[in-house]
Motif scaffolding. Structure first.
Motif, short mmCIF file in Angstrom:
data_model
loop_
_atom_site.label_atom_id
_atom_site.label_comp_id
_atom_site.label_asym_id
_atom_site.label_seq_id
_atom_site.Cartn_x
_atom_site.Cartn_y
_atom_site.Cartn_z
N ALA A 32 0.83 -1.21 0.00
CA ALA A 32 0.00 0.00 0.00
C ALA A 32 0.87 1.26 0.00
N GLU A 33 1.96 1.24 0.74
CA GLU A 33 2.85 2.41 0.77
C GLU A 33 3.57 2.60 -0.56
N ALA A 35 2.35 1.69 -3.51
CA ALA A 35 1.31 2.22 -4.41
C ALA A 35 1.07 3.70 -4.10
N GLY A 36 1.08 4.06 -2.83
CA GLY A 36 0.93 5.46 -2.44
C GLY A 36 2.09 6.32 -2.94
N LEU A 37 3.31 5.78 -2.86
CA LEU A 37 4.48 6.50 -3.39
C LEU A 37 4.28 6.77 -4.87
N ALA A 38 3.86 5.76 -5.62
CA ALA A 38 3.64 5.94 -7.06
C ALA A 38 2.57 6.99 -7.33
N ARG A 39 1.48 6.96 -6.55
CA ARG A 39 0.41 7.97 -6.73
C ARG A 39 0.91 9.38 -6.41
N SER A 40 1.74 9.51 -5.39
CA SER A 40 2.23 10.84 -5.03
C SER A 40 3.19 11.38 -6.09
N ILE A 41 4.03 10.51 -6.65
CA ILE A 41 4.91 10.94 -7.74
C ILE A 41 4.08 11.30 -8.97
N ALA A 42 3.08 10.49 -9.28
CA ALA A 42 2.21 10.75 -10.44
C ALA A 42 1.53 12.11 -10.31
N ALA A 43 1.12 12.46 -9.12
CA ALA A 43 0.40 13.72 -8.88
C ALA A 43 1.31 14.93 -8.99
N ASP A 44 2.61 14.74 -8.83
CA ASP A 44 3.57 15.85 -8.87
C ASP A 44 4.26 15.89 -10.23
N ARG A 45 3.53 16.33 -11.25
CA ARG A 45 4.05 16.33 -12.63
C ARG A 45 5.37 17.10 -12.76
N ALA A 46 5.56 18.14 -11.96
CA ALA A 46 6.79 18.93 -12.03
C ALA A 46 8.02 18.08 -11.71
N GLN A 47 7.81 16.99 -10.97
CA GLN A 47 8.91 16.12 -10.58
C GLN A 47 9.40 15.24 -11.73
N SER A 117 -4.38 4.67 -13.89
CA SER A 117 -4.54 3.26 -13.55
C SER A 117 -3.27 2.72 -12.89
N GLN A 118 -3.47 1.81 -11.95
CA GLN A 118 -2.35 1.17 -11.28
C GLN A 118 -2.53 -0.33 -11.31
N ARG A 119 -1.42 -1.06 -11.46
CA ARG A 119 -1.40 -2.52 -11.36
C ARG A 119 -0.29 -2.88 -10.39
N VAL A 120 -0.62 -3.72 -9.43
CA VAL A 120 0.36 -4.23 -8.47
C VAL A 120 0.59 -5.69 -8.82
N PHE A 121 1.85 -6.12 -8.86
CA PHE A 121 2.12 -7.51 -9.22
C PHE A 121 3.18 -8.10 -8.30
N VAL A 138 3.19 7.42 -21.01
CA VAL A 138 4.24 7.50 -19.99
C VAL A 138 3.78 6.67 -18.80
N SER A 139 4.70 5.91 -18.23
CA SER A 139 4.36 5.10 -17.06
C SER A 139 5.45 5.20 -16.01
N LEU A 140 5.06 4.89 -14.79
CA LEU A 140 5.95 4.89 -13.64
C LEU A 140 5.95 3.47 -13.07
N HIS A 141 7.13 2.95 -12.76
CA HIS A 141 7.27 1.58 -12.27
C HIS A 141 8.07 1.60 -10.98
N VAL A 142 7.50 1.04 -9.92
CA VAL A 142 8.20 0.90 -8.64
C VAL A 142 8.47 -0.58 -8.45
N TYR A 143 9.73 -0.95 -8.22
CA TYR A 143 10.11 -2.34 -8.00
C TYR A 143 10.70 -2.49 -6.61
N PHE A 144 10.27 -3.54 -5.89
CA PHE A 144 10.82 -3.83 -4.58
C PHE A 144 10.93 -5.34 -4.41
N PRO A 145 12.11 -5.87 -4.14
CA PRO A 145 13.37 -5.15 -4.16
C PRO A 145 13.65 -4.61 -5.56
N GLY A 146 14.67 -3.78 -5.65
CA GLY A 146 15.02 -3.18 -6.93
C GLY A 146 15.17 -4.24 -8.02
N LEU A 147 14.89 -3.85 -9.24
CA LEU A 147 14.88 -4.77 -10.38
C LEU A 147 16.30 -5.28 -10.67
#
Length: 178
Positions: A32-33, A35-47, A117-121, A138-147
C-alpha cells in the motif's frame, strides 16, 4: 447518561503523548505504501514531466529514484512499442500509467490501462505491456526489491505451461474449489 458521564475522558493534548504515535516512515515498506508513493509521484508532474523523452527506436527509461530496497523508473512508450512477455524475477512492483494508454496482456487476459490506472504484481508475474494506442504514453514503475532481472518468455512457452497446468493429469485430486 450524557457524554460528560463517560468512563473515558482525555485531558490535555493527546498528540503530546509521543509513545502513542507511530513515527512516520522515511521510505515505504508495504504494498500500500509503494502504491501510495507511485500515486504521489504521479500527482507531482513537475517532478517527472520535464524528464520524459520519446525514442522511436526503443523504449525510453530513466531511473527516477532509489531507496532502501526499491527503485522508481519512468518509461515512455511511442505507439507500437512493447515490453515483450516477461516477469520481474524476485521483484514485486507497481505499474502506474501517467499519460496516455497502455495495454497489459497476461495469459488470456488483456487490460487497457488509462492515465491514473495502477497494477500491483507479485514476483514471477508474467505479462506484456504495449502501447496499442495512437498517442505516446508514460508510465511509472516501482520495483521492490530493486529490479535485478527481467526474464523474457515466449508466447509458445506460456501456452505450453498453461496447457500442462490445465491437463487432467496435472490437476490435484480430492480438492474442493474455493
Amino acid at each position: 447518561m450524557n457524554s460528560s458521564d463517560s468512563d473515558l475522558q482525555i485531558a490535555g493534548d493527546i498528540l503530546a503523548v509521543q509513545h502513542l504515535l507511530q513515527p512516520a516512515r522515511e521510505h515505504p515498506a508495504t504494498v500500500a505504501e509503494f502504491a501510495g508513493l507511485a500515486r504521489s509521484i504521479a500527482a507531482d508532474r513537475a517532478q517527472w514531466e520535464h524528464l520524459v523523452s520519446y525514442d522511436a527506436t526503443s523504449r525510453w527509461y530513466h531511473r527516477l529514484r532509489t531507496g532502501p530496497g526499491y527503485e522508481v523508473w519512468l518509461l515512455s512508450w511511442v505507439p507500437g512499442q512493447g515490453s515483450g512477455m516477461h516477469d520481474h524475477g524476485p521483484s514485486s512492483g507497481v505499474l502506474t500509467v501517467l499519460d496516455g494508454e497502455l495495454t497489459e496482456r497476461a495469459g488470456a487476459v488483456q487490460r487497457v490501462l488509462g492515465a491514473g490506472s495502477q497494477r500491483v504484481f507479485a514476483p514471477g508475474y508474467v505479462h506484456e505491456v504495449v502501447n496499442d494506442a495512437l498517442e505516446p504514453a508514460v508510465s511509472l514503475h516501482v520495483y521492490f526489491p530493486g529490479l535485478t532481472e527481467m526474464p523474457m518468455h515466449s508466447v509458445d512457452s506460456l501456452h505450453s505451461e498453461h496447457a500442462a497446468q490445465c491437463s487432467p493429469a496435472a490437476q490435484p485430486q480430492d480438492v474442493v474449489p474455493a
